[in-house]
Write an enzyme that holds these catalytic residues in place. Structure first.
Site, PDB file in Angstrom:
ATOM      1  N   PHE A   8      42.041 -10.098   4.311  1.00 30.40           N
ATOM      2  CA  PHE A   8      42.158  -8.937   5.191  1.00 30.40           C
ATOM      3  C   PHE A   8      43.440  -9.070   6.015  1.00 30.40           C
ATOM      4  CE2 PHE A   8      41.026  -6.087   8.699  1.00 30.40           C
ATOM      5  CZ  PHE A   8      40.558  -5.003   7.992  1.00 30.40           C
ATOM      6  N   ALA A  65      38.105 -12.653   8.144  1.00 35.44           N
ATOM      7  CA  ALA A  65      37.932 -13.721   9.132  1.00 35.44           C
ATOM      8  C   ALA A  65      36.467 -14.133   9.277  1.00 35.44           C
ATOM      9  CB  ALA A  65      38.497 -13.281  10.489  1.00 35.44           C
ATOM     10  N   GLU A  82      34.321 -14.544   7.028  1.00 37.09           N
ATOM     11  CA  GLU A  82      33.932 -15.474   5.963  1.00 37.09           C
ATOM     12  C   GLU A  82      34.594 -16.844   6.067  1.00 37.09           C
ATOM     13  OE1 GLU A  82      32.832 -11.495   4.945  1.00 37.09           O
ATOM     14  OE2 GLU A  82      34.872 -12.208   5.304  1.00 37.09           O
ATOM     15  N   ILE A 106      42.890  -7.561  14.049  1.00 37.22           N
ATOM     16  CA  ILE A 106      43.675  -6.669  14.898  1.00 37.22           C
ATOM     17  C   ILE A 106      42.732  -5.690  15.598  1.00 37.22           C
ATOM     18  CG2 ILE A 106      45.470  -4.885  14.917  1.00 37.22           C
ATOM     19  CD1 ILE A 106      46.761  -6.347  12.516  1.00 37.22           C
ATOM     20  N   THR A 148      39.736  -2.834  14.105  1.00 36.92           N
ATOM     21  CA  THR A 148      38.384  -3.367  13.981  1.00 36.92           C
ATOM     22  C   THR A 148      37.581  -3.056  15.238  1.00 36.92           C
ATOM     23  OG1 THR A 148      39.384  -5.180  12.738  1.00 36.92           O
ATOM     24  CG2 THR A 148      37.098  -5.448  13.377  1.00 36.92           C
ATOM     25  N   HIS A 179      34.635  -3.761  15.929  1.00 40.90           N
ATOM     26  CA  HIS A 179      33.819  -4.918  16.294  1.00 40.90           C
ATOM     27  C   HIS A 179      34.692  -6.169  16.427  1.00 40.90           C
ATOM     28  CE1 HIS A 179      34.009  -4.551  11.977  1.00 40.90           C
ATOM     29  NE2 HIS A 179      33.553  -5.761  11.799  1.00 40.90           N
ATOM     30  N   PHE A 224      43.202 -24.133  13.633  1.00 43.72           N
ATOM     31  CA  PHE A 224      42.811 -22.748  13.901  1.00 43.72           C
ATOM     32  C   PHE A 224      44.030 -21.842  13.864  1.00 43.72           C
ATOM     33  CE2 PHE A 224      41.604 -19.200  16.738  1.00 43.72           C
ATOM     34  CZ  PHE A 224      40.456 -18.799  16.092  1.00 43.72           C
ATOM     35  N   ARG A 278      53.808 -13.272  15.170  1.00 44.55           N
ATOM     36  CA  ARG A 278      53.192 -14.603  15.153  1.00 44.55           C
ATOM     37  C   ARG A 278      53.055 -15.161  13.735  1.00 44.55           C
ATOM     38  NH1 ARG A 278      52.262 -11.822  19.276  1.00 44.55           N
ATOM     39  NH2 ARG A 278      51.736 -12.699  21.322  1.00 44.55           N
TER      40      ARG A 278
END
Length: 153
Positions: free
Chosen positions: A15, A49, A51, A75, A79, A81, A106, A120
């Protein structure tokens, strides 16, 4: 980070692939520069993310890896949620790190928009994939040295 002997799994979300592929390039470049061979890096793709923790847990359970690097991008504008996905991904990855006893770098971006994400992922703010891989290597080396202390070395 010292040279790390062993394999590293890079678990990467598809994604927001434009962003996550750049994170992957950064992570791979870091691992190679720090002495890992191509054949010691396993790339595992997951849908998003959400999963990442499950795949990281399964990878850790194989016992093959000295570290895992998790890469994704959530982002807010895309999204509704956002907080749930980002928060549970982070919480799940932290749990994998503690339960499995191996470091999990991470590299999950949580940004307001795609511009911030691209900045980033190799843009003006650096590459968080590189940073996550470097952290994982540094912690794998630390874990190795702490184990040696425990073994009386």
């Amino acid at each position: 980070a010292e040279k790390v002997d062993g394999r590293v799994a890079v678990v990467v979300s598809r994604f927001n692939e434009l962003v996550t592929e750049r994170l992957l390039e950064g992570a791979r470049a870091c691992l190679l520069q720090h002495g890992l061979g191509e054949d010691a890096i396993d790339v595992i793709h997951v849908p998003g993310a959400w999963e990442l923790p499950g795949a990281a847990q399964r990878a850790a359970a194989t016992g093959r890896y000295v570290a895992i690097v998790a890469l994704g991008c959530v982002i807010r504008g895309e999204t509704p949620h956002f907080e749930y996905v980002a928060g549970e991904s982070a919480r799940g990855l932290a749990r994998v790190m503690l339960d499995a006893g191996i470091p999990v770098g991470f590299g999950v971006l949580t940004t307001e928009d795609e511009d911030q994400a691209m900045a980033r992922a190799g843009g003006r703010v650096g590459n968080k994939g590189w940073d996550a891989a470097l952290s994982a290597l540094e912690m794998a080396d630390l874990y190795r040295r702490l184990e040696a202390l425990g073994a009386g070395a």
